[in-house]
Design a protein around this motif. Structure first.
Motif, PDB file in Angstrom:
ATOM      1  N   TYR A  35      10.610   7.693   0.496  1.00 20.23           N
ATOM      2  CA  TYR A  35      10.831   6.827   1.655  1.00 20.23           C
ATOM      3  C   TYR A  35       9.781   7.044   2.737  1.00 20.23           C
ATOM      4  N   ASN A  36       9.540   8.342   3.145  1.00 20.90           N
ATOM      5  CA  ASN A  36       8.618   8.640   4.262  1.00 20.90           C
ATOM      6  C   ASN A  36       7.194   8.240   3.915  1.00 20.90           C
ATOM      7  N   ALA A  37       6.793   8.542   2.667  1.00 23.75           N
ATOM      8  CA  ALA A  37       5.422   8.225   2.262  1.00 23.75           C
ATOM      9  C   ALA A  37       5.199   6.711   2.279  1.00 23.75           C
ATOM     10  N   LEU A  38       6.140   5.965   1.745  1.00 20.35           N
ATOM     11  CA  LEU A  38       5.998   4.506   1.708  1.00 20.35           C
ATOM     12  C   LEU A  38       6.038   3.898   3.099  1.00 20.35           C
ATOM     13  N   GLU A  39       6.901   4.458   3.949  1.00 22.34           N
ATOM     14  CA  GLU A  39       6.977   3.980   5.341  1.00 22.34           C
ATOM     15  C   GLU A  39       5.655   4.222   6.044  1.00 22.34           C
ATOM     16  N   TYR A  40       5.059   5.392   5.763  1.00 22.73           N
ATOM     17  CA  TYR A  40       3.764   5.740   6.381  1.00 22.73           C
ATOM     18  C   TYR A  40       2.682   4.761   5.918  1.00 22.73           C
ATOM     19  N   ILE A  41       2.639   4.433   4.619  1.00 22.48           N
ATOM     20  CA  ILE A  41       1.630   3.496   4.089  1.00 22.48           C
ATOM     21  C   ILE A  41       1.758   2.138   4.776  1.00 22.48           C
ATOM     22  N   LYS A  73      -3.726  11.866  -0.882  1.00 21.98           N
ATOM     23  CA  LYS A  73      -2.770  11.589  -1.959  1.00 21.98           C
ATOM     24  C   LYS A  73      -2.046  10.258  -1.751  1.00 21.98           C
ATOM     25  N   LEU A  74      -1.725   9.953  -0.469  1.00 26.72           N
ATOM     26  CA  LEU A  74      -1.007   8.699  -0.189  1.00 26.72           C
ATOM     27  C   LEU A  74      -1.880   7.481  -0.472  1.00 26.72           C
ATOM     28  N   ALA A  75      -3.177   7.609  -0.157  1.00 27.02           N
ATOM     29  CA  ALA A  75      -4.093   6.498  -0.426  1.00 27.02           C
ATOM     30  C   ALA A  75      -4.194   6.229  -1.925  1.00 27.02           C
ATOM     31  N   ARG A  76      -4.106   7.315  -2.738  1.00 16.82           N
ATOM     32  CA  ARG A  76      -4.209   7.142  -4.185  1.00 16.82           C
ATOM     33  C   ARG A  76      -2.996   6.393  -4.773  1.00 16.82           C
ATOM     34  N   LEU A  77      -1.882   6.376  -4.038  1.00 16.23           N
ATOM     35  CA  LEU A  77      -0.707   5.635  -4.509  1.00 16.23           C
ATOM     36  C   LEU A  77      -0.898   4.115  -4.442  1.00 16.23           C
ATOM     37  N   ILE A  78      -1.809   3.673  -3.567  1.00 22.13           N
ATOM     38  CA  ILE A  78      -2.006   2.227  -3.366  1.00 22.13           C
ATOM     39  C   ILE A  78      -2.796   1.658  -4.540  1.00 22.13           C
ATOM     40  N   ASN A  79      -2.185   0.717  -5.240  1.00 22.40           N
ATOM     41  CA  ASN A  79      -2.788   0.107  -6.431  1.00 22.40           C
ATOM     42  C   ASN A  79      -3.580  -1.152  -6.095  1.00 22.40           C
ATOM     43  N   GLU A  80      -3.038  -1.948  -5.141  1.00 25.34           N
ATOM     44  CA  GLU A  80      -3.684  -3.221  -4.794  1.00 25.34           C
ATOM     45  C   GLU A  80      -3.203  -3.678  -3.429  1.00 25.34           C
ATOM     46  N   ILE A  81      -4.127  -4.304  -2.670  1.00 26.46           N
ATOM     47  CA  ILE A  81      -3.777  -4.930  -1.388  1.00 26.46           C
ATOM     48  C   ILE A  81      -4.249  -6.380  -1.431  1.00 26.46           C
ATOM     49  N   ARG A  82      -3.367  -7.270  -1.036  1.00 31.03           N
ATOM     50  CA  ARG A  82      -3.718  -8.689  -1.015  1.00 31.03           C
ATOM     51  C   ARG A  82      -3.818  -9.180   0.418  1.00 31.03           C
ATOM     52  N   THR A  83      -4.539 -10.263   0.608  1.00 33.05           N
ATOM     53  CA  THR A  83      -4.820 -10.757   1.960  1.00 33.05           C
ATOM     54  C   THR A  83      -3.602 -11.362   2.651  1.00 33.05           C
ATOM     55  N   PHE A  91       0.794  -3.271  -3.361  1.00 33.78           N
ATOM     56  CA  PHE A  91       1.383  -2.780  -4.605  1.00 33.78           C
ATOM     57  C   PHE A  91       1.117  -1.285  -4.713  1.00 33.78           C
ATOM     58  N   VAL A  92       2.192  -0.517  -4.774  1.00 33.84           N
ATOM     59  CA  VAL A  92       2.121   0.944  -4.827  1.00 33.84           C
ATOM     60  C   VAL A  92       2.620   1.395  -6.199  1.00 33.84           C
ATOM     61  N   ARG A  93       1.870   2.318  -6.864  1.00 33.68           N
ATOM     62  CA  ARG A  93       2.270   2.812  -8.175  1.00 33.68           C
ATOM     63  C   ARG A  93       2.722   4.265  -8.064  1.00 33.68           C
ATOM     64  N   ILE A  94       3.975   4.510  -8.428  1.00 36.53           N
ATOM     65  CA  ILE A  94       4.540   5.867  -8.430  1.00 36.53           C
ATOM     66  C   ILE A  94       5.147   6.117  -9.801  1.00 36.53           C
ATOM     67  N   ASN A  95       4.599   7.127 -10.486  1.00 36.56           N
ATOM     68  CA  ASN A  95       5.083   7.469 -11.829  1.00 36.56           C
ATOM     69  C   ASN A  95       5.107   6.241 -12.756  1.00 36.56           C
ATOM     70  N   ASP A  96       3.991   5.498 -12.782  1.00 37.60           N
ATOM     71  CA  ASP A  96       3.842   4.294 -13.619  1.00 37.60           C
ATOM     72  C   ASP A  96       4.821   3.180 -13.257  1.00 37.60           C
ATOM     73  N   HIS A  97       5.419   3.262 -12.079  1.00 40.64           N
ATOM     74  CA  HIS A  97       6.346   2.223 -11.622  1.00 40.64           C
ATOM     75  C   HIS A  97       5.699   1.489 -10.450  1.00 40.64           C
ATOM     76  N   LEU A  98       5.485   0.192 -10.603  1.00 42.36           N
ATOM     77  CA  LEU A  98       4.813  -0.606  -9.579  1.00 42.36           C
ATOM     78  C   LEU A  98       5.831  -1.150  -8.591  1.00 42.36           C
ATOM     79  N   ILE A  99       5.594  -0.881  -7.297  1.00 42.18           N
ATOM     80  CA  ILE A  99       6.520  -1.312  -6.244  1.00 42.18           C
ATOM     81  C   ILE A  99       5.780  -2.257  -5.303  1.00 42.18           C
TER      82      ILE A  99
END
Length: 672
Positions: A331-337, A367-377, A382-390
């Motif tokens: 929760y905290n990491a995603l809120e921070y992103i 480490k938090l930046a590495r979770l970010i898979n894609e950003i759209r305009t 899109f954040v990937r955690i343990n092969d799960h895309l959120i």
């Protein structure tokens, strides 16, 4: 020699039926119907009507079988040209299995009872409509083409001299083939041979026959033609109680040599009607077996599709639940992103390219930046955690995103519940498919017959509780016919005390005293079939009188409109209710059922049948009430195959014709 079962009419059969149906010349085409390849022509003239059946490849004859006619586009087009036109001439083309019916204004109906036969309408010898559009080597049949008959049609043997007939027979290798070459068909070739004492014509070589044999054959052939006129015996031949063959004459060969049981009829049409309706019954199980196979295949495909859908929904629910768990765990990491990217875009006013570059550089050490898979305009992250895309968004907080997933889970669970229920229904239907097909076969093998026309069928009618025939006029013309033609001195004349309505007669053939119960029932008829129904009234007075007090002659200098009468003396039955029951009378017998649709006072109809509905004046138009009546009658006994078959065959117009006007169905409790 074994003769094959009849599946269609031969040239000789057509020759015979033409003689019978030529009486239809000068009849008017009242309507045209279709059921698959079967065409029905309703023909009428004063005091008479018939249904002429035409089926390419098979048959033509009059019928009293009720068909489940369909209004097709093909029929609608034909009706525009032929309805209201007169049949002028009916004939057989040469001695071929082709019937041509000339219609006024140069129209022609051509029925080919040939293999791959056709049903064609022409005008001025050009094809207007054809059931099948075909292009063959020797002719083409399509709209606009010039109609051509098939080549090499046999000549009528009666119009060919004996020497020519013998010459034609001698061109073949066997006697049997020679007779067939005359256009007679196997059945009659065998009959002629049998009558001449030749039991195996298919093995009798032409070169073994004497001139006397040929002369005898020609004489026997002319004899069977002669029997059509002088000694017809329309018949169906049963083998093991199953219809096997038909003929317009008695076939000695089938009775004596093949041991078939003959069943005789008054007309050849009746024999053909019986034969082909029963042939359809025999073919139905085969058709139903193929239907059953197709139905089962469809259901199996539906089961597989429903199972796949259930798995998809379960997987979507599982993914959404895992996504919620991961969001809460991080929760905290995603809120921070979300906050960081939102601050860069909104507060620092960075463009998306700058933000994406900055995050790409930060991925080496953060480490938090590495979770970010894609950003759209559009702000989607899109954040990937343990092969799960959120999927996240800078414009929405995590609570809203979690609520969306919960809503998605709830909706998918509802869909899953419905999908599982539908799967159960399909599996149950699959389990019961054999029983459904059995019921369908049971219904489809029932032959529905139309009762023979009686003189009073042109009127409203019923038989009273005391056994009196009660008649009602349908309009001004039939009112006048009732009085002028059918009213006798001992009858009773009734009419509602309102302008416009049925003349009702209680017929008294036996000159009995007419009971009050019958008078009251006739009064209900007169009240119901009056203008009072359309006015929405529920009670009206009815008068009755003796025929001696009814006259169609107006006083000198006055005019009396058609359907109007002068009544010299009246007696009244007051406050008669407007209430009518419409029902179906069934007369089942084996695989056939005769039916009638009638209207009558409830006290009359409830003694005759339980399949009825009572109506009163209302606001629902006649066509809708008619549909409601049939639906309600069908619900009375859903498992009665005779009832279901009859209702499927009833023309809605038959019911509409009995309804006086806008109505309501009267709900009532019955003592079953």
């Amino acid at each position: 020699m074994k003769i094959q079962q009849d599946l269609s009419m031969s040239s000789f059969d057509i020759y015979a039926i033409i003689k019978e149906i030529k009486t239809l010349e000068n009849y008017i085409i009242n309507n045209i119907y279709q059921q698959e390849k079967v065409f029905g022509f309703k023909l009428r003239r004063a005091g008479s009507s018939h249904i002429l059946i035409m089926e390419p490849e098979r048959r033509i004859h009059l019928t009293n079988i009720s068909y489940d006619w369909k209004l097709t586009n093909f029929i609608q087009m034909i009706r525009k040209h032929l309805r209201g036109r007169k049949l002028t001439f009916i004939s057989q083309y040469m001695f071929d299995r082709i019937v041509e019916i000339n219609v006024d204004r140069n129209y022609k109906i051509i029925l080919e009872i040939l293999p791959r036969g056709n049903f064609i309408i022409t005008k001025d010898n050009k094809v207007l409509f054809a059931l099948k559009h075909v292009h063959m080597r020797d002719r083409a049949i399509y709209p606009g083409s010039i109609f051509k008959y098939p080549p090499n049609s046999p000549e009528n043997p009666l119009k060919v001299d004996d020497s020519r007939l013998i010459e034609l027979i001698k061109k073949q290798k066997t006697l049997f083939r020679g007779l067939i070459k005359l256009g007679l068909g196997p059945k009659y070739a065998y009959e002629i041979s049998y009558r001449c004492g030749i039991s195996n014509p298919e093995k009798t070589k032409i070169n073994s026959c004497t001139n006397e044999t040929f002369v005898n054959l020609i004489n026997c052939m002319r004899e069977i033609f002669n029997e059509i006129d002088k000694d017809p015996k329309p018949s169906v031949y049963l083998k093991d109680n199953v219809p096997y063959a038909f003929a317009p004459i008695r076939l000695e060969s089938l009775v004596e040599a093949e041991n078939h049981s003959p069943k005789f009829f008054q007309t050849f049409s009746q024999a053909l009607d019986f034969y082909f309706s029963n042939l359809q019954v025999l073919e139905t199980p085969k058709t139903s077996a193929s239907i059953m196979k197709l139905e089962r295949e469809k259901l199996l495909k539906r089961v597989e599709a429903q199972k796949r859908r259930i798995i998809e929904l379960e997987e979507e629910i599982d993914r959404a639940q895992k996504t919620i768990e991961i969001i809460y765990s991080n929760y905290n990491a995603l809120e921070y992103i979300i906050r960081s990217i939102r601050r860069a875009k909104i507060e620092l006013n960075m463009n998306w390219d700058e933000i994406i570059k900055k995050i790409s550089k930060a991925k080496k050490d953060n480490k938090l930046a590495r979770l970010i898979n894609e950003i759209r305009t559009d702000g989607t992250i899109f954040v990937r955690i343990n092969d799960h895309l959120i999927e996240l968004n800078i414009r929405r907080n995590l609570h809203d995103i979690i609520d969306d997933y919960y809503s998605k889970i709830k909706k998918n669970r509802e869909k899953l519940k419905i999908a599982r229920e539908e799967l159960k229904k399909t599996l149950l239907k699959l389990e019961n498919i054999d029983e459904e097909i059995r019921k369908r076969v049971e219904i489809d093998t029932i032959i529905v017959k139309i009762p023979s026309k009686r003189w009073y069928d042109k009127f409203y009618w019923f038989i009273s509780s005391n056994g009196f025939l009660v008649l009602g006029g349908k309009d001004a013309q039939t009112n006048e016919i009732l009085v002028k033609k059918y009213m006798s001195d001992n009858d009773v004349f009734l009419h509602a005390e309102i302008h416009g309505g049925s003349v009702v007669l209680v017929k008294n053939f036996l000159k009995r005293t007419i009971p009050n119960e019958t008078l009251y029932q006739a009064a209900i008829y007169a009240a119901s079939y009056s203008k009072a129904w359309k006015m929405g009234l529920h009670n009206v007075d009815v008068f009755y009188t003796s025929p001696i007090n009814v006259t169609l002659t107006p006083p000198s200098g006055q005019y009396l409109p058609a359907g109007s009468f002068i009544i010299k003396k009246k007696e009244y039955i007051r406050n008669i209710p407007l209430e009518l029951s419409i029902g179906i009378l069934l007369y089942p017998a084996g695989n056939t059922v005769l039916f009638q649709v009638i209207s009558a006072p409830t006290k009359v109809i409830e003694r005759l049948t339980k399949y009825y509905v009572t109506i009163t004046p209302g606001t629902i138009k006649k066509s809708e009430i008619a549909k409601m009546i049939l639906k309600k009658i069908m619900s009375i006994e859903k498992d009665n195959p005779y009832l279901l078959r009859v209702i499927n065959n009833i023309k809605l117009e038959k019911v509409i014709d009995l309804i006086p006007g806008p109505s309501l169905i009267l709900e009532e409790k019955r003592n079953e």
